[in-house]
Design a protein around this motif. Structure first.
Motif, PDB file in Angstrom:
ATOM      1  N   ARG A   1       9.381   0.408   7.904  1.00  0.00           N
ATOM      2  CA  ARG A   1       9.805  -0.922   8.323  1.00  0.00           C
ATOM      3  C   ARG A   1       9.572  -1.968   7.247  1.00  0.00           C
ATOM      4  O   ARG A   1      10.014  -3.102   7.382  1.00  0.00           O
ATOM      5  N   GLY A   2       8.857  -1.602   6.184  1.00  0.00           N
ATOM      6  CA  GLY A   2       8.606  -2.559   5.127  1.00  0.00           C
ATOM      7  C   GLY A   2       7.784  -1.930   4.018  1.00  0.00           C
ATOM      8  O   GLY A   2       7.446  -0.746   4.063  1.00  0.00           O
ATOM      9  N   VAL A   3       7.447  -2.744   3.028  1.00  0.00           N
ATOM     10  CA  VAL A   3       6.663  -2.275   1.872  1.00  0.00           C
ATOM     11  C   VAL A   3       5.727  -3.384   1.434  1.00  0.00           C
ATOM     12  O   VAL A   3       6.107  -4.561   1.399  1.00  0.00           O
ATOM     13  N   LEU A   4       4.493  -3.022   1.099  1.00  0.00           N
ATOM     14  CA  LEU A   4       3.551  -3.926   0.440  1.00  0.00           C
ATOM     15  C   LEU A   4       3.370  -3.468  -1.003  1.00  0.00           C
ATOM     16  O   LEU A   4       3.271  -2.275  -1.266  1.00  0.00           O
ATOM     17  N   TYR A   5       3.340  -4.427  -1.921  1.00  0.00           N
ATOM     18  CA  TYR A   5       3.133  -4.142  -3.339  1.00  0.00           C
ATOM     19  C   TYR A   5       1.834  -4.803  -3.805  1.00  0.00           C
ATOM     20  O   TYR A   5       1.500  -5.917  -3.388  1.00  0.00           O
TER      21      TYR A   5
ATOM     22  N   LEU B   1       4.638  -8.273 -14.754  1.00  0.00           N
ATOM     23  CA  LEU B   1       4.019  -7.188 -14.000  1.00  0.00           C
ATOM     24  C   LEU B   1       4.185  -5.875 -14.741  1.00  0.00           C
ATOM     25  O   LEU B   1       5.272  -5.537 -15.205  1.00  0.00           O
ATOM     26  N   ARG B   2       3.115  -5.091 -14.819  1.00  0.00           N
ATOM     27  CA  ARG B   2       3.164  -3.821 -15.532  1.00  0.00           C
ATOM     28  C   ARG B   2       2.793  -2.660 -14.596  1.00  0.00           C
ATOM     29  O   ARG B   2       3.620  -1.836 -14.271  1.00  0.00           O
ATOM     30  N   SER B   3       1.541  -2.612 -14.167  1.00  0.00           N
ATOM     31  CA  SER B   3       1.108  -1.561 -13.251  1.00  0.00           C
ATOM     32  C   SER B   3       1.357  -2.026 -11.818  1.00  0.00           C
ATOM     33  O   SER B   3       0.880  -3.078 -11.408  1.00  0.00           O
ATOM     34  N   VAL B   4       2.139  -1.234 -11.063  1.00  0.00           N
ATOM     35  CA  VAL B   4       2.551  -1.657  -9.712  1.00  0.00           C
ATOM     36  C   VAL B   4       2.370  -0.497  -8.732  1.00  0.00           C
ATOM     37  O   VAL B   4       2.692   0.650  -9.034  1.00  0.00           O
TER      38      VAL B   4
ATOM     39  N   ALA C   1      12.544   5.330   0.526  1.00  0.00           N
ATOM     40  CA  ALA C   1      13.255   6.606   0.618  1.00  0.00           C
ATOM     41  C   ALA C   1      12.309   7.768   0.888  1.00  0.00           C
ATOM     42  O   ALA C   1      12.640   8.686   1.649  1.00  0.00           O
ATOM     43  N   LEU C   2      11.115   7.737   0.289  1.00  0.00           N
ATOM     44  CA  LEU C   2      10.179   8.858   0.423  1.00  0.00           C
ATOM     45  C   LEU C   2       9.174   8.686   1.561  1.00  0.00           C
ATOM     46  O   LEU C   2       8.468   9.632   1.911  1.00  0.00           O
ATOM     47  N   SER C   3       9.069   7.470   2.089  1.00  0.00           N
ATOM     48  CA  SER C   3       8.117   7.167   3.175  1.00  0.00           C
ATOM     49  C   SER C   3       6.675   7.459   2.764  1.00  0.00           C
ATOM     50  O   SER C   3       5.871   7.921   3.571  1.00  0.00           O
ATOM     51  N   ARG C   4       6.336   7.188   1.510  1.00  0.00           N
ATOM     52  CA  ARG C   4       4.959   7.396   1.049  1.00  0.00           C
ATOM     53  C   ARG C   4       4.667   6.442  -0.103  1.00  0.00           C
ATOM     54  O   ARG C   4       5.584   5.924  -0.749  1.00  0.00           O
ATOM     55  N   PRO C   5       3.374   6.190  -0.378  1.00  0.00           N
ATOM     56  CA  PRO C   5       3.029   5.307  -1.485  1.00  0.00           C
ATOM     57  C   PRO C   5       3.520   5.846  -2.826  1.00  0.00           C
ATOM     58  O   PRO C   5       3.528   7.060  -3.058  1.00  0.00           O
ATOM     59  N   CYS C   6       3.948   4.929  -3.688  1.00  0.00           N
ATOM     60  CA  CYS C   6       4.370   5.278  -5.043  1.00  0.00           C
ATOM     61  C   CYS C   6       3.759   4.261  -5.998  1.00  0.00           C
ATOM     62  O   CYS C   6       3.532   3.108  -5.639  1.00  0.00           O
ATOM     63  N   ALA C   7       3.511   4.693  -7.230  1.00  0.00           N
ATOM     64  CA  ALA C   7       2.910   3.790  -8.210  1.00  0.00           C
ATOM     65  C   ALA C   7       3.423   4.115  -9.604  1.00  0.00           C
ATOM     66  O   ALA C   7       3.828   5.253  -9.879  1.00  0.00           O
ATOM     67  N   VAL C   8       3.424   3.110 -10.463  1.00  0.00           N
ATOM     68  CA  VAL C   8       3.746   3.293 -11.877  1.00  0.00           C
ATOM     69  C   VAL C   8       2.677   2.580 -12.700  1.00  0.00           C
ATOM     70  O   VAL C   8       2.189   1.522 -12.314  1.00  0.00           O
TER      71      VAL C   8
END
Length: 300
Positions: free
Chosen positions: A132-136, A117-120, A88-95
């Motif tokens: 077009r996609g996402v890498l985690y 999984l905790r930190s992603v 949705a934001l078209s930018r990297p996100c992390a928790v």
């Protein structure tokens, strides 16, 4: 309902899967993260996408370092979870701690928790300004990920972007090359397509698509000079593939520097291939070499 959907596979995904797997290997290697996931946006869902949603929805296509395949195949709605937020934001996100994060929705907590999984971190794959996609990348401990990890993850995503761009350009060129050539500029368009296909083929990781491109530009070259098309015997000349690549660029008026940029070679390397081709063809100039190559059926 579990809060997520699983996609059914469909044909044409082999090249995408190869690109994703390679990117995940790079991501884990360069970051040291134990877990990596990746997926592209797909049009074909087991159930239709929600009204008003963007083209396709994210699916976790590939996993690396997981305990099970529980995450593979899960469909992620735009805006949902960490990956959906990244789309949705078209930018990297992390928790730092997925289960406790306040700025994402939690439809996928069960499968994320099942993997521990905790930190992603999630990084978008963007082609022509569209996600077009996402890498985690993920840790099984609640620890912040630094700038080094983010930079490496973005670089892995760029690999996927480049693979998608190259494959789509190849498919567009194939379609254009197969259209019947009509009009006064027909041969010029054939020559442009031939040169573009030759320049693109070595960049493809997909062996089937690369072979298809090679077959098409071979067909274009076989229709080459009027002497060949008239049935007169063509001179027998053997040039290395890269020598033909360089001549195909020269035939369109490219300088050595322009040919080098197009082919991903050094300018001196291009000069070397051109000199070698001229010697084999008995040519004293660049243009004589092009004419001789056409007479030999090596260029259209």
């Amino acid at each position: 309902m579990t809060g997520y959907e699983r996609y059914e596979g469909h044909e044409g995904e082999d090249a995408d899967a190869f690109a994703l797997r390679s990117a995940l290997v790079r991501l884990r290697r360069d970051t040291g993260l134990p877990v990596a996931l990746g997926g592209l946006l797909h049009d074909r869902l087991k159930s239709p996408p929600a009204p008003g949603s963007q083209r396709g929805r994210l699916r976790i296509d590939e996993v690396s370092g997981t305990y099970s395949s529980a995450l593979q195949g899960i469909g992620i709605a735009t805006g949902s979870g960490l990956g959906g937020k990244t789309v949705a934001l078209s930018r990297p996100c992390a928790v730092v701690d997925y289960q406790e994060a306040r700025h994402i929705s939690h439809e996928y907590d069960a499968v994320v928790a099942a993997e521990g999984l905790r930190s992603v971190l999630a990084v978008p794959v963007i082609v022509r300004r569209q996600v077009r996609g996402v890498l985690y990348g993920a840790l099984r401990a609640p620890r912040p990920m630094g700038e080094r990890i983010l930079t490496a993850a973005v670089a892995a995503a760029r690999d996927v972007e480049q693979a998608l761009v190259v494959r789509e350009e190849a498919q567009a060129l194939l379609m254009a090359a197969r259209e019947p050539a009509v009009g006064a500029d027909a041969w010029e368009r054939v020559r442009e397509a031939h040169s573009a296909l030759r320049a693109l083929a070595p960049k493809l990781d997909d062996p089937l698509l690369r072979a298809e491109l090679e077959a098409v530009y071979g067909t274009l070259a076989s229709a080459a000079d009027s002497s060949v098309r008239a049935g007169r015997p063509a001179p027998e000349v053997r040039l290395a593939p890269r020598e033909v690549d360089v001549l195909a660029c020269v035939a369109l008026g490219a300088t050595n520097a322009a040919a080098a940029e197009r082919l991903g070679l050094g300018a001196e390397t291009v000069k070397g291939y051109l000199r070698s081709a001229m010697r084999k063809l008995g040519a004293r100039s660049r243009w004589e070499a092009v004419v001789a190559a056409r007479r030999a059926g090596l260029l259209p």
